[in-house]
Scaffold this motif. Structure first.
Motif, PDB file in Angstrom:
ATOM      1  N   MET A   1       0.847  -1.182   0.000  1.00  0.00           N
ATOM      2  CA  MET A   1       0.000   0.000   0.000  1.00  0.00           C
ATOM      3  C   MET A   1       0.888   1.239   0.000  1.00  0.00           C
ATOM      4  SD  MET A   1      -2.953   1.321   2.705  1.00  0.00           S
ATOM      5  CE  MET A   1      -3.350  -0.310   3.155  1.00  0.00           C
ATOM      6  N   SER A   2       0.528   2.205  -0.835  1.00  0.00           N
ATOM      7  CA  SER A   2       1.271   3.453  -0.882  1.00  0.00           C
ATOM      8  C   SER A   2       1.032   4.218   0.414  1.00  0.00           C
ATOM      9  CB  SER A   2       0.796   4.294  -2.073  1.00  0.00           C
ATOM     10  OG  SER A   2       1.353   5.579  -2.023  1.00  0.00           O
ATOM     11  N   ALA A   3       2.118   4.594   1.094  1.00  0.00           N
ATOM     12  CA  ALA A   3       1.986   5.302   2.366  1.00  0.00           C
ATOM     13  C   ALA A   3       1.525   6.735   2.148  1.00  0.00           C
ATOM     14  CB  ALA A   3       3.311   5.278   3.112  1.00  0.00           C
ATOM     15  N   ALA A   4       1.876   7.310   1.000  1.00  0.00           N
ATOM     16  CA  ALA A   4       1.596   8.722   0.763  1.00  0.00           C
ATOM     17  C   ALA A   4       0.176   8.967   0.276  1.00  0.00           C
ATOM     18  CB  ALA A   4       2.602   9.286  -0.231  1.00  0.00           C
ATOM     19  N   ALA A   5      -0.266   8.180  -0.673  1.00  0.00           N
ATOM     20  CA  ALA A   5      -1.546   8.469  -1.316  1.00  0.00           C
ATOM     21  C   ALA A   5      -2.712   7.914  -0.516  1.00  0.00           C
ATOM     22  CB  ALA A   5      -1.557   7.877  -2.719  1.00  0.00           C
ATOM     23  N   LYS A   6      -3.818   8.648  -0.569  1.00  0.00           N
ATOM     24  CA  LYS A   6      -5.058   8.139   0.015  1.00  0.00           C
ATOM     25  C   LYS A   6      -6.236   8.730  -0.732  1.00  0.00           C
ATOM     26  CE  LYS A   6      -4.944  11.421   3.826  1.00  0.00           C
ATOM     27  NZ  LYS A   6      -4.821  11.563   5.265  1.00  0.00           N
ATOM     28  N   LEU A   7      -7.324   8.002  -0.686  1.00  0.00           N
ATOM     29  CA  LEU A   7      -8.573   8.461  -1.255  1.00  0.00           C
ATOM     30  C   LEU A   7      -9.400   9.066  -0.129  1.00  0.00           C
ATOM     31  CD1 LEU A   7     -10.472   8.605  -3.723  1.00  0.00           C
ATOM     32  CD2 LEU A   7     -11.445   6.434  -2.929  1.00  0.00           C
ATOM     33  N   ILE A   8      -9.858  10.274  -0.357  1.00  0.00           N
ATOM     34  CA  ILE A   8     -10.683  10.981   0.625  1.00  0.00           C
ATOM     35  C   ILE A   8     -12.039  11.220  -0.026  1.00  0.00           C
ATOM     36  CG2 ILE A   8     -10.928  13.086   1.981  1.00  0.00           C
ATOM     37  CD1 ILE A   8      -7.804  13.284   1.851  1.00  0.00           C
ATOM     38  N   PHE A   9     -13.098  10.834   0.664  1.00  0.00           N
ATOM     39  CA  PHE A   9     -14.440  11.018   0.131  1.00  0.00           C
ATOM     40  C   PHE A   9     -15.372  11.415   1.258  1.00  0.00           C
ATOM     41  CE2 PHE A   9     -13.487   6.636   0.948  1.00  0.00           C
ATOM     42  CZ  PHE A   9     -14.618   6.059   1.495  1.00  0.00           C
ATOM     43  N   LEU A  10     -16.601  11.810   0.887  1.00  0.00           N
ATOM     44  CA  LEU A  10     -17.488  12.454   1.840  1.00  0.00           C
ATOM     45  C   LEU A  10     -18.874  11.842   1.864  1.00  0.00           C
ATOM     46  CD1 LEU A  10     -15.747  14.924   0.174  1.00  0.00           C
ATOM     47  CD2 LEU A  10     -16.361  15.939   2.332  1.00  0.00           C
ATOM     48  N   CYS A  11     -19.530  12.063   2.995  1.00  0.00           N
ATOM     49  CA  CYS A  11     -20.896  11.627   3.214  1.00  0.00           C
ATOM     50  C   CYS A  11     -21.590  12.726   4.014  1.00  0.00           C
ATOM     51  CB  CYS A  11     -20.891  10.314   4.003  1.00  0.00           C
ATOM     52  SG  CYS A  11     -22.507   9.757   4.553  1.00  0.00           S
ATOM     53  N   GLY A  12     -22.796  13.043   3.641  1.00  0.00           N
ATOM     54  CA  GLY A  12     -23.579  14.041   4.367  1.00  0.00           C
ATOM     55  C   GLY A  12     -24.769  14.459   3.533  1.00  0.00           C
ATOM     56  N   LYS A  13     -25.771  14.960   4.182  1.00  0.00           N
ATOM     57  CA  LYS A  13     -26.987  15.375   3.487  1.00  0.00           C
ATOM     58  C   LYS A  13     -26.699  16.527   2.522  1.00  0.00           C
ATOM     59  CE  LYS A  13     -29.680  14.173   7.547  1.00  0.00           C
ATOM     60  NZ  LYS A  13     -30.294  14.747   8.748  1.00  0.00           N
ATOM     61  N   MET A  14     -27.628  16.732   1.613  1.00  0.00           N
ATOM     62  CA  MET A  14     -27.550  17.856   0.692  1.00  0.00           C
ATOM     63  C   MET A  14     -27.388  19.159   1.480  1.00  0.00           C
ATOM     64  SD  MET A  14     -30.536  19.355  -1.808  1.00  0.00           S
ATOM     65  CE  MET A  14     -30.725  17.896  -2.778  1.00  0.00           C
ATOM     66  N   ALA A  15     -26.451  19.995   1.062  1.00  0.00           N
ATOM     67  CA  ALA A  15     -26.209  21.316   1.651  1.00  0.00           C
ATOM     68  C   ALA A  15     -25.636  21.252   3.070  1.00  0.00           C
ATOM     69  CB  ALA A  15     -27.466  22.192   1.615  1.00  0.00           C
ATOM     70  N   ALA A  16     -25.034  20.129   3.442  1.00  0.00           N
ATOM     71  CA  ALA A  16     -24.431  19.992   4.776  1.00  0.00           C
ATOM     72  C   ALA A  16     -23.068  20.679   4.863  1.00  0.00           C
ATOM     73  CB  ALA A  16     -24.283  18.517   5.137  1.00  0.00           C
ATOM     74  N   GLY A  17     -22.453  20.946   3.718  1.00  0.00           N
ATOM     75  CA  GLY A  17     -21.129  21.555   3.706  1.00  0.00           C
ATOM     76  C   GLY A  17     -20.048  20.640   3.163  1.00  0.00           C
ATOM     77  N   LYS A  18     -20.419  19.609   2.436  1.00  0.00           N
ATOM     78  CA  LYS A  18     -19.446  18.638   1.919  1.00  0.00           C
ATOM     79  C   LYS A  18     -18.476  19.262   0.925  1.00  0.00           C
ATOM     80  CE  LYS A  18     -22.575  15.856   0.360  1.00  0.00           C
ATOM     81  NZ  LYS A  18     -23.746  16.667   0.699  1.00  0.00           N
ATOM     82  N   SER A  19     -18.973  20.075   0.009  1.00  0.00           N
ATOM     83  CA  SER A  19     -18.093  20.649  -1.013  1.00  0.00           C
ATOM     84  C   SER A  19     -17.090  21.626  -0.414  1.00  0.00           C
ATOM     85  CB  SER A  19     -18.909  21.319  -2.115  1.00  0.00           C
ATOM     86  OG  SER A  19     -19.633  20.337  -2.829  1.00  0.00           O
ATOM     87  N   LEU A  81     -12.509  13.079  -3.636  1.00  0.00           N
ATOM     88  CA  LEU A  81     -13.655  12.950  -4.534  1.00  0.00           C
ATOM     89  C   LEU A  81     -14.856  13.632  -3.905  1.00  0.00           C
ATOM     90  CD1 LEU A  81     -13.373   9.264  -5.822  1.00  0.00           C
ATOM     91  CD2 LEU A  81     -12.865  11.383  -7.058  1.00  0.00           C
ATOM     92  N   ASP A  82     -15.259  14.750  -4.483  1.00  0.00           N
ATOM     93  CA  ASP A  82     -16.463  15.443  -4.047  1.00  0.00           C
ATOM     94  C   ASP A  82     -17.643  14.862  -4.831  1.00  0.00           C
ATOM     95  OD1 ASP A  82     -18.389  17.117  -3.052  1.00  0.00           O
ATOM     96  OD2 ASP A  82     -17.534  18.971  -3.880  1.00  0.00           O
ATOM     97  N   PHE A  83     -17.934  13.615  -4.503  1.00  0.00           N
ATOM     98  CA  PHE A  83     -19.054  12.845  -5.033  1.00  0.00           C
ATOM     99  C   PHE A  83     -19.836  12.379  -3.819  1.00  0.00           C
ATOM    100  CE2 PHE A  83     -16.394  12.797  -8.631  1.00  0.00           C
ATOM    101  CZ  PHE A  83     -17.012  12.196  -9.719  1.00  0.00           C
ATOM    102  N   PRO A  84     -21.144  12.205  -3.923  1.00  0.00           N
ATOM    103  CA  PRO A  84     -21.880  11.762  -2.741  1.00  0.00           C
ATOM    104  C   PRO A  84     -21.542  10.333  -2.352  1.00  0.00           C
ATOM    105  CG  PRO A  84     -23.325  11.842  -4.645  1.00  0.00           C
ATOM    106  CD  PRO A  84     -22.018  12.427  -5.081  1.00  0.00           C
ATOM    107  N   GLY A  85     -21.349  10.149  -1.069  1.00  0.00           N
ATOM    108  CA  GLY A  85     -21.195   8.822  -0.478  1.00  0.00           C
ATOM    109  C   GLY A  85     -22.308   8.614   0.520  1.00  0.00           C
TER     110      GLY A  85
END
Length: 165
Positions: A1-19, A81-85
């Motif tokens: 596993m690459s120690a440096a790289a990571k995938l960051i993603f988000l979860c939260g209701k619409m307009a919660a402040g994810k973006s 990734l600013d995609f809905p989770g």
């Protein structure tokens, strides 16, 4: 596993402040930020008018971008990734990416009340033209009906962000 790289993603209701959080995380982590709404607006202007349309076009976009995100991660670059989770099915897509790329991950859960989300939705929709997608309380309710907060059994590295009323 690459120690440096990571995938960051988000979860939260619409307009919660994810973006907003996604932009902050990308800056903090010196990561590549990929924003679903920018791609969808550019590729399918005016074509997404309901939830089935969103699902259709979002799926196309995810299928197209997945190998590129994996390639960035494999090269040691972190990606936000600013995609809905917001459902277990949506989060399974993220899992496939970080497992395929063999990198770490963070799921940032923005836990905000419906009242706060609706207030922020009204504020961000104030300058949009009448009839613009996803601007009303009724649309918030329709989308939020599908929301599933992350659960421990999913096995994600969850970073929780509590937002007040």
């Amino acid at each position: 596993m690459s120690a440096a790289a990571k995938l960051i993603f988000l979860c939260g209701k619409m307009a919660a402040g994810k973006s907003t959080l996604a932009r902050d995380l990308a800056e903090r982590e010196n990561a590549v930020l990929v924003v679903q709404d920018q791609f969808l607006d550019s590729l399918y202007p005016g074509e997404i008018t309901d939830i089935p349309g969103f699902v259709k076009y979002s799926s196309r976009l995810k299928n197209t971008l997945e190998p590129h995100v994996c390639a960035l991660l494999a090269k040691g670059m972190s990606v936000v990734l600013d995609f809905p989770g917001n459902t277990k099915i949506q989060r399974a897509w993220f899992r496939g990416i970080f497992e395929r790329a063999n990198v770490g991950h963070e799921l940032h859960f923005v836990d905000a009340s419906d009242a706060l989300c609706k207030r922020q939705l009204r504020e961000r929709s104030r300058d949009l033209p009448p009839g613009a997608a996803w601007t009303t309380d009724a649309e918030f309710e329709a989308v939020t009906a599908y929301f599933q907060p992350p659960t421990e059994d999913e096995g994600f590295n969850v970073v929780r962000h509590e937002r007040g009323a």
